[in-house]
Design an enzyme around this catalytic site. Sequence first.
Site, PDB file in Angstrom:
ATOM      1  N   LYS A 220      40.709  57.030  30.238  1.00 21.09           N
ATOM      2  CA  LYS A 220      39.662  56.023  30.343  1.00 21.09           C
ATOM      3  C   LYS A 220      40.014  54.770  29.531  1.00 21.09           C
ATOM      4  O   LYS A 220      39.864  53.638  29.983  1.00 21.09           O
ATOM      5  CB  LYS A 220      38.324  56.610  29.874  1.00 21.09           C
ATOM      6  CG  LYS A 220      37.198  55.612  29.746  1.00 21.09           C
ATOM      7  CD  LYS A 220      36.871  54.941  31.075  1.00 21.09           C
ATOM      8  CE  LYS A 220      36.143  53.632  30.889  1.00 21.09           C
ATOM      9  NZ  LYS A 220      34.748  53.675  31.205  1.00 21.09           N
ATOM     10  N   CYS A 274      32.828  46.864  27.932  1.00 21.87           N
ATOM     11  CA  CYS A 274      33.858  47.894  28.125  1.00 21.87           C
ATOM     12  C   CYS A 274      35.249  47.353  27.836  1.00 21.87           C
ATOM     13  O   CYS A 274      35.909  47.783  26.894  1.00 21.87           O
ATOM     14  CB  CYS A 274      33.810  48.405  29.559  1.00 21.87           C
ATOM     15  SG  CYS A 274      32.161  48.861  30.083  1.00 21.87           S
TER      16      CYS A 274
HETATM   17  N1  SAJ Z   1      37.873  39.148  34.436  1.00 16.22           N
HETATM   18  C1  SAJ Z   1      38.729  38.056  34.458  1.00 16.22           C
HETATM   19  N2  SAJ Z   1      39.698  37.991  35.420  1.00 16.22           N
HETATM   20  C2  SAJ Z   1      39.858  38.970  36.353  1.00 16.22           C
HETATM   21  C3  SAJ Z   1      38.992  40.096  36.320  1.00 16.22           C
HETATM   22  C4  SAJ Z   1      38.006  40.166  35.349  1.00 16.22           C
HETATM   23  O1  SAJ Z   1      38.611  37.141  33.634  1.00 16.22           O
HETATM   24  O2  SAJ Z   1      40.760  38.826  37.203  1.00 16.22           O
HETATM   25  C5  SAJ Z   1      36.821  39.249  33.396  1.00 16.22           C
HETATM   26  C6  SAJ Z   1      35.397  39.238  33.962  1.00 16.22           C
HETATM   27  O3  SAJ Z   1      34.977  37.936  34.235  1.00 16.22           O
HETATM   28  C7  SAJ Z   1      34.633  39.901  32.846  1.00 16.22           C
HETATM   29  C8  SAJ Z   1      35.636  40.924  32.286  1.00 16.22           C
HETATM   30  O4  SAJ Z   1      36.912  40.501  32.744  1.00 16.22           O
HETATM   31  O5  SAJ Z   1      34.319  38.973  31.832  1.00 16.22           O
HETATM   32  C9  SAJ Z   1      35.385  42.352  32.701  1.00 16.22           C
HETATM   33  O6  SAJ Z   1      34.998  42.434  34.070  1.00 16.22           O
HETATM   34  P1  SAJ Z   1      35.540  43.565  35.072  1.00 16.22           P
HETATM   35  O7  SAJ Z   1      34.944  43.323  36.407  1.00 16.22           O
HETATM   36  O8  SAJ Z   1      37.020  43.599  35.017  1.00 16.22           O
HETATM   37  O9  SAJ Z   1      35.060  44.957  34.444  1.00 16.22           O
HETATM   38  P2  SAJ Z   1      33.660  45.564  33.896  1.00 16.22           P
HETATM   39  O10 SAJ Z   1      33.619  45.367  32.428  1.00 16.22           O
HETATM   40  O11 SAJ Z   1      32.493  45.108  34.685  1.00 16.22           O
HETATM   41  O12 SAJ Z   1      33.879  47.143  34.249  1.00 16.22           O
HETATM   42  C10 SAJ Z   1      35.055  47.805  33.789  1.00 16.22           C
HETATM   43  C11 SAJ Z   1      35.692  48.559  34.980  1.00 16.22           C
HETATM   44  N3  SAJ Z   1      37.022  48.999  34.591  1.00 16.22           N
HETATM   45  C12 SAJ Z   1      38.118  48.747  35.371  1.00 16.22           C
HETATM   46  O13 SAJ Z   1      38.065  48.109  36.393  1.00 16.22           O
HETATM   47  C13 SAJ Z   1      39.428  49.316  34.905  1.00 16.22           C
HETATM   48  C14 SAJ Z   1      34.817  49.747  35.378  1.00 16.22           C
HETATM   49  O14 SAJ Z   1      35.447  50.526  36.414  1.00 16.22           O
HETATM   50  C15 SAJ Z   1      34.521  50.644  34.161  1.00 16.22           C
HETATM   51  O15 SAJ Z   1      33.688  51.751  34.493  1.00 16.22           O
HETATM   52  C16 SAJ Z   1      33.805  49.779  33.128  1.00 16.22           C
HETATM   53  O16 SAJ Z   1      34.699  48.715  32.739  1.00 16.22           O
HETATM   54  C17 SAJ Z   1      33.437  50.668  31.946  1.00 16.22           C
HETATM   55  O17 SAJ Z   1      32.259  51.070  31.848  1.00 16.22           O
HETATM   56  O18 SAJ Z   1      34.310  51.023  31.156  1.00 16.22           O
END
Ligand code: SAJ
Length: 416
Positions: A220, A274
């Site tokens: 995880k 996360c």
């Molecule tokens: N972000 C970027 N660029 C990208 C992708 C995301 O800047 O290309 C930023 C987003 O804007 C945001 C942050 O990253 O600020 C996180 O967003 P996210 O959509 O990547 O993830 P979370 O935090 O909503 O959810 C993540 C997920 N983990 C993965 O995709 C590996 C989710 O599956 C997990 O269950 C969750 O964390 C968790 O609870 O741990």
Amino acid sequence: MNRQRQTVVVVGLGYIGLPTASILATRGHTVIGVDVNEGTVRTINSGKIHIVEPDLDVLVRSAVNSGNLKAVTAPEEGDAFILAVPTPFVQESPGHEKVPDLSYIDAATRSIAPFLREGNLVILESTSPVGTTERIAGLIAELRPDLAQEGSGARKYLSVHLAHCPERVLPGHILRELVDNDRIIGGITRVAAEKARDLYKSFCNGGMHLTDARTAEMAKLVENSSRDVSIAFANELSMICDKLGINVWELIELANRHPRVNILQPGPGVGGHCIAVDPWFIVAAAPKEARLIRTAREVNDAKPHWVLDRVRAKAERFKDPVIGCLGLSFKANIDDLRESPAMEITLELIRSGVGRVMACEPNIEGGRGDLPLHEMDEVLREADILLVLVDHEEFKDIDRELLKEKVVIDTRGVWR
Ligand code: SAJ
């Protein structure tokens, strides 16, 4: 599919615990949802919800109406116990290290310990540092020596079954992902993993991958760290490209045409509860070895400051600049402000008095505390500097003519 009905006690009724408790209840299990917050318990028992997540209200209402879900403030006896409480980090001042705060997990374990019976299943769902499931086993053995087999290493021969099954659902899509995602199930023993698998099978259609607890814990953390490192690469590229006068969005699009390259998107920083947190658990466990993971965190945490410097530099051109901040949530098309870099930047602009700040967040009604919100049209009309912080759908179709007279800082490439 295993249809054996069980009494499941879910501790922590937040973004993970509440959907899990509700779905278990709608699949016929008797579910006792435990939360220390009395308001939360009251809200859920009246069939309502205290968090924002698409369709969760309908699911909770149906679970409560079925009589299979009740919320309470203290645990009771059951067949299986699921711990879904927060695991934040605490900032240690001397070395500025961030270390995991396991106090919620310890408290949840202590709360269920008196109700455990031989043969019960205890599942930790909270994202946790490696070794946490073993720590829970140790704590149970200490609190309930009657459940630890005489003369043996207590952890190994505990007569309750312990497993770690990390949640992996994406906020905004929790209900779909809860059912469809694969699950990693790490048992302290093989039997524990198999028992946990049988419970998840009652609502999860994804693959079930059995392993040991430590590997599941690390899996995880690694998933979120992998994403953090990839985003840090994109964020670093955006700063390099700015220096070299290259459009980073076009660059990434072109590079991604290579069959084995898949660069993510830069932004104003990484938010949410996360990805900005979990990599620190690896760094704390292996500080010397986790150099890349740590650096990625630092790159992403530094990005809001880089954005602020750019706004300040542009604002110098104006006598009384009006800065329009477009978007406050931590990512697109949600209202969640937790650890949001957009929020951090907006509040810092206000605090440091760079100009008059007009914030716009289409997913939130009214204001947020002492931060008033403005309609998009108003911001587009009045702002000298337009700072795009979130790639919400609403911002994508803005008439480009309206932007001509403005200074635009687009951290998400919405108007690339
Ligand atoms: N972000 C970027 N660029 C990208 C992708 C995301 O800047 O290309 C930023 C987003 O804007 C945001 C942050 O990253 O600020 C996180 O967003 P996210 O959509 O990547 O993830 P979370 O935090 O909503 O959810 C993540 C997920 N983990 C993965 O995709 C590996 C989710 O599956 C997990 O269950 C969750 O964390 C968790 O609870 O741990």
